[in-house]
Design a protein around this motif. Structure first.
Motif, PDB file in Angstrom:
ATOM      1  N   LYS A  70       0.813  -1.218   0.000  1.00 23.34           N
ATOM      2  CA  LYS A  70       0.000   0.000   0.000  1.00 23.34           C
ATOM      3  C   LYS A  70       0.845   1.266   0.000  1.00 23.34           C
ATOM      4  CE  LYS A  70      -3.885  -2.305   2.007  1.00 23.34           C
ATOM      5  NZ  LYS A  70      -5.216  -2.051   2.400  1.00 23.34           N
ATOM      6  N   ILE A  71       2.144   1.115  -0.219  1.00 20.71           N
ATOM      7  CA  ILE A  71       3.015   2.293  -0.284  1.00 20.71           C
ATOM      8  C   ILE A  71       2.839   2.937  -1.649  1.00 20.71           C
ATOM      9  CG2 ILE A  71       5.389   3.131  -0.247  1.00 20.71           C
ATOM     10  CD1 ILE A  71       6.029   0.863   1.744  1.00 20.71           C
ATOM     11  N   VAL A  72       2.089   4.018  -1.646  1.00 19.05           N
ATOM     12  CA  VAL A  72       1.834   4.809  -2.855  1.00 19.05           C
ATOM     13  C   VAL A  72       2.008   6.278  -2.491  1.00 19.05           C
ATOM     14  CG1 VAL A  72       0.274   3.107  -3.913  1.00 19.05           C
ATOM     15  CG2 VAL A  72      -0.654   4.864  -2.389  1.00 19.05           C
ATOM     16  N   GLU A  73       2.172   7.101  -3.503  1.00 23.93           N
ATOM     17  CA  GLU A  73       2.454   8.526  -3.270  1.00 23.93           C
ATOM     18  C   GLU A  73       1.399   9.185  -2.391  1.00 23.93           C
ATOM     19  OE1 GLU A  73       4.626  11.630  -2.880  1.00 23.93           O
ATOM     20  OE2 GLU A  73       5.380  10.072  -4.219  1.00 23.93           O
ATOM     21  N   GLY A  96       9.455  -8.358   3.199  1.00 27.14           N
ATOM     22  CA  GLY A  96       8.567  -7.198   3.157  1.00 27.14           C
ATOM     23  C   GLY A  96       9.301  -5.876   3.263  1.00 27.14           C
ATOM     24  N   ALA A  97      10.331  -5.820   4.107  1.00 19.28           N
ATOM     25  CA  ALA A  97      11.099  -4.574   4.254  1.00 19.28           C
ATOM     26  C   ALA A  97      11.752  -4.194   2.928  1.00 19.28           C
ATOM     27  CB  ALA A  97      12.145  -4.713   5.352  1.00 19.28           C
ATOM     28  N   THR A  98      12.266  -5.188   2.218  1.00 15.55           N
ATOM     29  CA  THR A  98      12.875  -4.937   0.910  1.00 15.55           C
ATOM     30  C   THR A  98      11.820  -4.494  -0.090  1.00 15.55           C
ATOM     31  OG1 THR A  98      14.612  -6.539   1.356  1.00 15.55           O
ATOM     32  CG2 THR A  98      14.238  -5.967  -0.952  1.00 15.55           C
ATOM     33  N   ARG A  99      10.666  -5.161  -0.086  1.00 15.27           N
ATOM     34  CA  ARG A  99       9.588  -4.772  -0.996  1.00 15.27           C
ATOM     35  C   ARG A  99       9.143  -3.334  -0.724  1.00 15.27           C
ATOM     36  NH1 ARG A  99       7.051  -8.928  -3.753  1.00 15.27           N
ATOM     37  NH2 ARG A  99       7.818 -11.015  -3.248  1.00 15.27           N
ATOM     38  N   GLY A 100       9.025  -2.985   0.547  1.00 10.87           N
ATOM     39  CA  GLY A 100       8.665  -1.619   0.897  1.00 10.87           C
ATOM     40  C   GLY A 100       9.724  -0.623   0.471  1.00 10.87           C
ATOM     41  N   ALA A 101      10.983  -0.982   0.671  1.00 11.27           N
ATOM     42  CA  ALA A 101      12.084  -0.097   0.278  1.00 11.27           C
ATOM     43  C   ALA A 101      12.090   0.134  -1.232  1.00 11.27           C
ATOM     44  CB  ALA A 101      13.413  -0.674   0.749  1.00 11.27           C
ATOM     45  N   ALA A 105      11.737   3.718  -2.978  1.00 11.65           N
ATOM     46  CA  ALA A 105      12.776   4.178  -3.907  1.00 11.65           C
ATOM     47  C   ALA A 105      12.177   4.513  -5.273  1.00 11.65           C
ATOM     48  CB  ALA A 105      13.868   3.121  -4.036  1.00 11.65           C
ATOM     49  N   ARG A 106      11.224   3.713  -5.731  1.00 14.60           N
ATOM     50  CA  ARG A 106      10.556   4.004  -7.009  1.00 14.60           C
ATOM     51  C   ARG A 106       9.809   5.334  -6.959  1.00 14.60           C
ATOM     52  NH1 ARG A 106       8.356  -2.032  -8.337  1.00 14.60           N
ATOM     53  NH2 ARG A 106      10.242  -2.733  -9.411  1.00 14.60           N
ATOM     54  N   LEU A 107       9.373   5.721  -5.772  1.00 11.49           N
ATOM     55  CA  LEU A 107       8.687   7.002  -5.595  1.00 11.49           C
ATOM     56  C   LEU A 107       9.668   8.146  -5.332  1.00 11.49           C
ATOM     57  CD1 LEU A 107       5.693   5.740  -3.427  1.00 11.49           C
ATOM     58  CD2 LEU A 107       5.613   6.499  -5.831  1.00 11.49           C
ATOM     59  N   GLY A 108      10.952   7.851  -5.412  1.00 15.09           N
ATOM     60  CA  GLY A 108      11.978   8.876  -5.229  1.00 15.09           C
ATOM     61  C   GLY A 108      12.221   9.248  -3.782  1.00 15.09           C
ATOM     62  N   ARG A 109      11.841   8.374  -2.862  1.00 19.22           N
ATOM     63  CA  ARG A 109      11.982   8.666  -1.434  1.00 19.22           C
ATOM     64  C   ARG A 109      13.250   8.022  -0.879  1.00 19.22           C
ATOM     65  NH1 ARG A 109       8.115  11.687   1.132  1.00 19.22           N
ATOM     66  NH2 ARG A 109       6.378  12.051  -0.267  1.00 19.22           N
TER      67      ARG A 109
END
Length: 135
Positions: A70-73, A96-101, A105-109
């Protein structure tokens, strides 16, 4: 010759570059704990990327629950773009931590992983809480 020395260690300069670079991607439970208990506001947002049920059973105090899927902008809109996020999940057996990271990162964070996750936290002797915080 042992299994340890069968493959020679990298030259010191390469080892230094490798191990130094790894800290740009990860932190550990002790460093997170020390920061959270320093009396100062943390300079990162700790994200528990497990599902709500596991989060409710126990999580790192101060963590925000945001499952990795659910990590979206729109969920990050309240955080300035330079905010450092630290993700964690159940432990070394969980990615999961890697998937979240990856999603962050894809969102530029800016993002790091807290190695060890909940398992590492407990192994260090730190306590979990059931206080609920959601993103």
């Amino acid at each position: 010759m042992s299994f340890v020395s069968e493959i020679p260690a990298a030259p010191s300069a390469q080892a230094l570059a490798h191990f130094s670079a790894s800290l740009a991607y990860e932190t550990d439970c002790a460093d997170v704990h020390a920061t959270l208990n320093s009396g100062n506001a943390p300079d990162f947002v700790l994200l528990d990327v497990r599902g709500p049920a596991l989060f409710a059973r126990g999580h790192v105090p101060g963590a925000v629950n945001l499952p990795h899927g659910k990590i979206v902008e729109s969920k990050l809109a309240d955080y300035p773009p330079h905010t450092l996020f630290v993700t964690y999940c159940a432990g070394p057996h969980c990615n999961g931590a890697t998937r979240g990271a990856i999603r962050l990162a894809r969102l530029g964070r800016p993002v790091k992983i807290m190695t060890g996750g909940v398992t590492g936290w407990l192994d260090e002797g730190f306590e979990l809480t059931s206080e609920t915080v959601h993103a």
